[in-house]
Design an enzyme around this catalytic site. Structure first.
Site, PDB file in Angstrom:
ATOM      1  N   TYR A 105      -3.158  -2.458 -10.522  1.00 35.04           N
ATOM      2  CA  TYR A 105      -3.080  -2.237  -9.074  1.00 35.04           C
ATOM      3  C   TYR A 105      -2.221  -3.305  -8.377  1.00 35.04           C
ATOM      4  CZ  TYR A 105      -4.644  -2.230  -4.204  1.00 35.04           C
ATOM      5  OH  TYR A 105      -4.672  -2.243  -2.834  1.00 35.04           O
ATOM      6  N   TYR A 129      -5.089   3.679   7.948  1.00 32.04           N
ATOM      7  CA  TYR A 129      -6.462   3.157   8.007  1.00 32.04           C
ATOM      8  C   TYR A 129      -7.125   3.488   9.345  1.00 32.04           C
ATOM      9  CZ  TYR A 129      -3.881   0.981   4.375  1.00 32.04           C
ATOM     10  OH  TYR A 129      -3.049   0.808   3.309  1.00 32.04           O
ATOM     11  N   SER A 141       0.804  -1.236   0.000  1.00 30.36           N
ATOM     12  CA  SER A 141       0.000   0.000   0.000  1.00 30.36           C
ATOM     13  C   SER A 141       0.831   1.277   0.000  1.00 30.36           C
ATOM     14  CB  SER A 141      -0.935   0.026   1.206  1.00 30.36           C
ATOM     15  OG  SER A 141      -2.008  -0.849   1.001  1.00 30.36           O
ATOM     16  N   LYS A 157       0.552   3.384  -2.958  1.00 31.99           N
ATOM     17  CA  LYS A 157      -0.606   4.271  -3.148  1.00 31.99           C
ATOM     18  C   LYS A 157      -0.201   5.749  -3.083  1.00 31.99           C
ATOM     19  CE  LYS A 157      -3.722   0.758  -1.220  1.00 31.99           C
ATOM     20  NZ  LYS A 157      -4.441   0.297  -0.005  1.00 31.99           N
ATOM     21  N   VAL A 188       1.058  -3.765   3.815  1.00 33.54           N
ATOM     22  CA  VAL A 188       0.993  -5.081   4.468  1.00 33.54           C
ATOM     23  C   VAL A 188       2.261  -5.912   4.271  1.00 33.54           C
ATOM     24  CG1 VAL A 188      -1.492  -5.457   4.678  1.00 33.54           C
ATOM     25  CG2 VAL A 188      -0.335  -6.067   2.555  1.00 33.54           C
TER      26      VAL A 188
END
Ligand code: DON
Length: 309
Positions: free
Chosen positions: A192, A243, A65, A68, A261
């Site tokens: 992705y 998050y 992530s 991102k 992760v």
């Protein structure tokens, strides 16, 4: 007292090596479950051009992530503020792969760092091309940011997630039903999953993050993003980068950070440092357990915080 950063990094690496409770590597992507939780690395690129490392700072890991942040930077470059018609800017308070808010909020994800938001960003970055074009662009961008052309994608990790990414398939299909994913779902997810499977070391990641400590400038003098955009990306990292644990990370560490992760975290001290930490064991929110603890120790001892004048 003068800060001896090299000594502090060495102490953090020694401390983390001795920790017994190290969390658990992600296992919902089978290829990531093979990673040993014994590893810990840290790298700090400072504003005066120094690089300091400790532990396993040169071992490559799956950035997941953290990609991102780079994908968001590219998408804003392509469509500018129009992106915010399709993705929100609020913390979700939910897990990174949650689908629950999407129905109430008509297929508009809360922010670009939860999976749903990052899938919309990947849809923007696809821009009518084949996934290999978008993936090539992303890799070239990361090479440019870090000054390191050796960074590559781990195809095994990408394949592992393609075979098991049922939640992401659900999210993408659901948003396609609302018209907020515009390309075929398999192409968007192909792009992705490959961006998430980019492999970088702490050293390479800290180098890639320097534009966010430098008001949007590349250290070679070029401009990556405007100062305002750099501030905004940092703001999103602080409010949404961990998050449903973003508030706790701001409370404990106090600087913008984006986790993955794979166990990595990119953290930015604007005007001072770009920091990467990595340890594959995760806490219950899916963020690196030792990585978070190391950043907490670093922030405590340096006084680095965006909440301090
Ligand atoms: O889409 C996924 O689930 C992964 N490729 C990335 C998730 C992730 O890294 C969440 N971070 N803590």
């Amino acid at each position: 007292m003068v800060l001896d950063l090299a000594d502090l990094i060495a102490r953090i690496a020694t401390d983390m090596a001795s920790r017994k409770d190290r969390g658990r590597p992600a296992d919902y992507i089978p290829e990531l479950a093979k990673t040993s939780p014994d590893q810990f690395g840290i790298a700090i690129a400072t504003v005066d051009g120094q690089m300091m490392v400790g532990g396993d700072a040169d071992i490559g890991f799956s950035i997941q992530s953290i990609s991102k942040v780079f994908a968001l930077t590219l998408a804003l470059g392509k469509v500018g503020d129009q992106l915010w018609d399709r993705v929100g800017r609020e913390p979700s308070g939910n897990a990174f792969n949650s689908i629950t808010q999407l129905e109430h909020e008509h297929g508009i994800p809360r922010n670009p760092f939860i999976n749903a938001g990052a899938i919309v960003v990947a849809d923007v970055n696809l821009g009518g091309h084949q996934p290999r074009v978008a993936i090539g662009e992303m890799l070239r961008f990361v090479h440019y940011l870090s000054g390191d052309d050796s960074i590559a994608i781990n195809e095994g990790v990408a394949a592992s997630e393609t075979a098991t990414g049922f939640r992401n398939m659900a999210l993408a299909n659901y948003m396609r039903a609302f018209g907020n994913v515009r390309h075929p779902v398999d192409l968007v997810l192909g792009s992705y999953f490959h961006q998430c499977a980019i492999e970088m070391s702490c050293r390479q990641l800290a180098l890639a993050g320097r534009y966010l400590m430098l008001d949007g400038r590349h250290p070679d003098g070029g401009r990556v993003v405007s100062p305002r955009r750099a501030r905004r990306i940092n703001a999103l990292m602080l409010t949404c980068g961990h998050y449903d644990a973003s508030g706790d990370f701001a409370f404990r560490v106090g600087i913008p950070g984006k986790s993955g992760v794979g166990g990595g975290i990119l953290a930015i001290v604007p005007g001072r440092a770009s920091i990467a930490v990595w340890s594959p064991g995760l806490n219950e929110n899916g963020n690196s357990m030792l990585g978070t603890q190391a950043l907490e120790m670093l922030a405590e001892e340096t006084g680095w915080s965006v909440f301090r004048g």
